[in-house]
Design a protein around this motif. Structure first.
Motif, short mmCIF file in Angstrom:
data_model
loop_
_atom_site.label_atom_id
_atom_site.label_comp_id
_atom_site.label_asym_id
_atom_site.label_seq_id
_atom_site.Cartn_x
_atom_site.Cartn_y
_atom_site.Cartn_z
N LEU C 63 0.82 -1.20 0.00
CA LEU C 63 0.00 0.00 0.00
C LEU C 63 0.87 1.26 0.00
CD1 LEU C 63 -2.90 1.07 0.13
CD2 LEU C 63 -2.71 1.04 2.62
N LEU C 64 1.85 1.30 0.90
CA LEU C 64 2.67 2.52 1.02
C LEU C 64 3.44 2.81 -0.26
CD1 LEU C 64 4.09 2.82 4.63
CD2 LEU C 64 1.82 3.26 3.73
N HIS C 65 3.71 1.75 -1.02
CA HIS C 65 4.41 1.96 -2.29
C HIS C 65 3.59 2.74 -3.31
CE1 HIS C 65 8.41 0.22 -2.92
NE2 HIS C 65 8.16 -0.25 -1.72
N MET C 66 2.28 2.82 -3.06
CA MET C 66 1.41 3.53 -4.00
C MET C 66 1.28 5.01 -3.66
SD MET C 66 0.90 1.00 -5.86
CE MET C 66 -0.05 1.93 -7.07
N ILE C 67 1.92 5.44 -2.55
CA ILE C 67 1.85 6.86 -2.18
C ILE C 67 2.62 7.70 -3.21
CG2 ILE C 67 2.59 8.58 -0.47
CD1 ILE C 67 2.09 6.52 1.70
N ARG C 68 1.94 8.73 -3.72
CA ARG C 68 2.60 9.59 -4.70
C ARG C 68 3.18 10.83 -4.04
NH1 ARG C 68 -0.40 9.18 -10.50
NH2 ARG C 68 0.16 7.00 -10.83
N SER C 69 2.49 11.38 -3.05
CA SER C 69 3.06 12.51 -2.30
C SER C 69 2.61 12.40 -0.86
CB SER C 69 2.61 13.84 -2.92
OG SER C 69 1.24 14.05 -2.66
N GLY C 72 0.61 15.31 5.94
CA GLY C 72 0.34 15.07 7.36
C GLY C 72 -0.81 14.10 7.58
N ARG C 73 -1.82 14.18 6.70
CA ARG C 73 -2.98 13.32 6.83
C ARG C 73 -2.59 11.84 6.75
NH1 ARG C 73 -8.50 13.58 5.92
NH2 ARG C 73 -9.35 11.61 5.13
N LEU C 74 -1.77 11.51 5.75
CA LEU C 74 -1.32 10.12 5.58
C LEU C 74 -0.51 9.68 6.80
CD1 LEU C 74 -0.26 9.87 1.82
CD2 LEU C 74 -2.35 9.02 2.90
N MET C 75 0.35 10.58 7.28
CA MET C 75 1.19 10.23 8.42
C MET C 75 0.34 9.90 9.65
SD MET C 75 3.93 12.25 10.65
CE MET C 75 2.53 12.56 11.74
N TRP C 120 -8.29 0.84 5.96
CA TRP C 120 -9.18 1.18 4.86
C TRP C 120 -9.18 2.69 4.61
CZ3 TRP C 120 -14.17 3.58 5.29
CH2 TRP C 120 -14.93 3.55 4.11
N LEU C 121 -9.15 3.48 5.71
CA LEU C 121 -9.10 4.94 5.58
C LEU C 121 -7.78 5.38 4.94
CD1 LEU C 121 -10.67 6.06 8.99
CD2 LEU C 121 -11.67 6.34 6.71
N LEU C 122 -6.69 4.73 5.36
CA LEU C 122 -5.37 5.02 4.79
C LEU C 122 -5.39 4.72 3.29
CD1 LEU C 122 -2.36 5.73 5.45
CD2 LEU C 122 -1.96 3.31 5.79
N GLN C 123 -5.99 3.59 2.94
CA GLN C 123 -6.08 3.17 1.55
C GLN C 123 -6.89 4.17 0.73
OE1 GLN C 123 -6.51 -1.25 0.69
NE2 GLN C 123 -8.42 -0.50 -0.16
N LEU C 124 -8.00 4.62 1.31
CA LEU C 124 -8.85 5.60 0.63
C LEU C 124 -8.07 6.88 0.33
CD1 LEU C 124 -12.46 5.80 2.10
CD2 LEU C 124 -11.71 5.10 -0.18
N LEU C 127 -5.68 6.31 -2.38
CA LEU C 127 -6.43 6.10 -3.63
C LEU C 127 -6.74 7.42 -4.33
CD1 LEU C 127 -7.27 3.42 -4.79
CD2 LEU C 127 -9.54 3.73 -3.86
N ARG C 128 -6.97 8.46 -3.52
CA ARG C 128 -7.30 9.78 -4.08
C ARG C 128 -6.16 10.36 -4.90
NH1 ARG C 128 -9.70 12.38 1.25
NH2 ARG C 128 -11.55 11.07 1.43
N GLN C 129 -4.94 9.85 -4.67
CA GLN C 129 -3.79 10.36 -5.43
C GLN C 129 -3.65 9.67 -6.78
OE1 GLN C 129 -0.40 9.91 -2.84
NE2 GLN C 129 -1.12 11.47 -1.41
N HIS C 130 -4.58 8.76 -7.07
CA HIS C 130 -4.50 8.03 -8.34
C HIS C 130 -5.74 8.31 -9.18
CE1 HIS C 130 -1.06 5.38 -7.33
NE2 HIS C 130 -1.40 5.76 -6.12
N PRO C 131 -5.57 8.37 -10.51
CA PRO C 131 -6.74 8.60 -11.38
C PRO C 131 -7.70 7.40 -11.32
CG PRO C 131 -4.79 8.11 -12.70
CD PRO C 131 -4.33 8.24 -11.27
#
Lengths: 191, 191, 191, 191
Positions: C63-69, C72-75, C120-124, C127-131
């Protein structure tokens, strides 16, 4: 590259050692400052060990950087060093809980002496990978700290049977000469 | 490169601190919800510390990235910071077990104050490596969080003798201003 | 780069969680096989948690590998996830020690449900950083595992008051669908 | 790259295992050398486990470097290996505290046997990613250590009911053949 990984593993072990020592503080049953004052010897013992492990972490890092080729011998010498350091949380707790009684205080010094000896053997093995005229070789051969520490540890171990304060003084002294930059120690010894 | 390793070591220590705190929860002898409710103060105390260590981890990381050249002073200031933070599992357990009694609650605040002071000294030392007109320098000089925290900790420590709730309120307040983004705090103080 | 460090920190915390759980096994006073058999429920409880934390470690990494930027929210969402997981050693020990009594077993499920919700919230948020038309987005939107897990946890929590075996069955079921490759689960649900 | 991370996670777990074992040493209530001598069996047990985990760390590292492509199977085999090793602090403490009583000593051997079996399965899976004529394949197929260890563990487990000294002898023997370089063992077996 393998030296790199030995460094990471050692760092992990040192980080755990320095942190789990605090688990030896039993939460006092009373909830006043008096209960905290009674923890005094344990806290003092903890501070000693925190500083010692901190010094090892710092020097160990510099030492491992001088490794030119890894081998089984270096790996085992390093594991032996970590073994002695892994006993530090135990000796720290015993010395603190016994209020610096002779046997636990002497054991504390013995473990530190064994760790210092392992460190010195590790250093010797790494030194062999460097030519006699290298800066590293010259730095090591006049390494006053490494030469003074075992003697001071031996005095501290013996002092445990005279006075815990005397013993504590020598533990502080060893820590102090390692925290201080090398040059100042040379000046101190010279003058 | 050395700053990089200090960061890795600090990260390791912080990860261990945040995780071993849970070992202070003794498994209740009874097996019902009532036993869990009795753990309430310990859980609250744990949540406080989890958030605090989380905040330290986050800010510490940003701070260490501003180091331009490593030296012994920075290493020792960082170790002193880690020392105070290493005591957090102990103070957390004592405060929780005492049901937020005055002395343990005050000690909790004192340790946080000492950690904050060490952090501030570390920040000052790193700041000296940057010119006066740099963005980092300007950001730090108007760092409201860092200026407000010690004062709020002092109030929380004093409040421990008035009411644990008041003390708890100020601990939550310090955590809140660190979790909140910087800009909003400025706006809050301004208005 | 910052996501990289959050990953390293999370890995450290997960490695500590998975390892310190064993400290909850008190060494039996008797020295025979009977004493070991009495540890049965604790060992079973330990196996459950080892597998769960293992699954989290594996998926979390992907999951963390999909982070684009990073932000603070993600952290904070990640820290909240780690908070719930940090309670697993406690709930594991309580469930085991109570021989899967209703309240501890239900609590075990509640903590897992809260961890799953945080995940699930982290994933959501990631997910918003992806088209909408990305492979990652499509994979997540039909993520059967994530949709079934909370329902199964809820059933497990309720079952704790009927039979510990039933509850255990659902815990095993959730673990099983996460260990199994995605495709087989789809086939199972379809048929 | 994923194999890299599995290695980092495994290293973390192994570093924690090797370090938290010391927490099983309860600080003696008496403060003399006699109290330390009574800790003898626990210390011996600790030394055994320190060496074993050290050996695993060293070999594991070499093994994971031979992974050509990561998959779920390798990840789970590795987690199973870590599971058995995670039980080592418990079996170490039980064996030591029981003064090498039959059941705890046999259990100690059983856990080591299960760890060795998991390691062997992991090795087999990685071996499949290499052609039959590769150096790695040939090295593994004549890997005397891996073939002798399970047999020696079985003998050690059985010996626990005859004499703890005999059992201990076989534990030392397994450790010795792993610490010794491969060539010498071949020579020993040949002559």
């Amino acid at each position: 590259m393998k030296a790199n990984r030995m460094e990471a593993f050692s760092d992990g072990v040192l980080a755990i050692i320095i942190t789990i020592m605090v688990l030896e503080f039993k939460v006092p049953e009373e909830h006043n400052w008096h209960a905290l004052i009674e923890l005094g010897p344990k806290i003092l013992s903890y501070i000693f060990s925190f500083v010692y492990v901190g010094i090892y972490w710092n020097n160990h890092h510099h030492l491992l950087h001088m490794i030119r080729s890894m081998n089984g011998r270096l790996m085992w010498l390093n594991l032996i060093l970590l073994f002695w350091l892994s006993l530090v949380p135990f000796t720290t707790a015993w010395m603190g809980e016994s209020n610096f009684a002779p046997a636990p205080t002497a054991l504390y010094g013995i473990i530190l002496l064994l760790a210092a000896t392992s460190y010195w053997l590790l250093q010797l093995s790494i030194l062999r990978q460097h030519p006699d005229d290298s800066t590293f070789y010259r730095l090591m051969s006049k390494d006053l700290k490494a030469k003074m520490s075992p003697i001071l540890y031996l005095i501290a171990i013996g002092s445990a049977y005279v006075s815990p304060w005397l013993s504590g003084f020598f533990f502080v002294l060893v820590a102090a000469i390692w925290v201080m930059p090398e040059k100042r120690i040379e000046d101190l010894v010279r003058n």
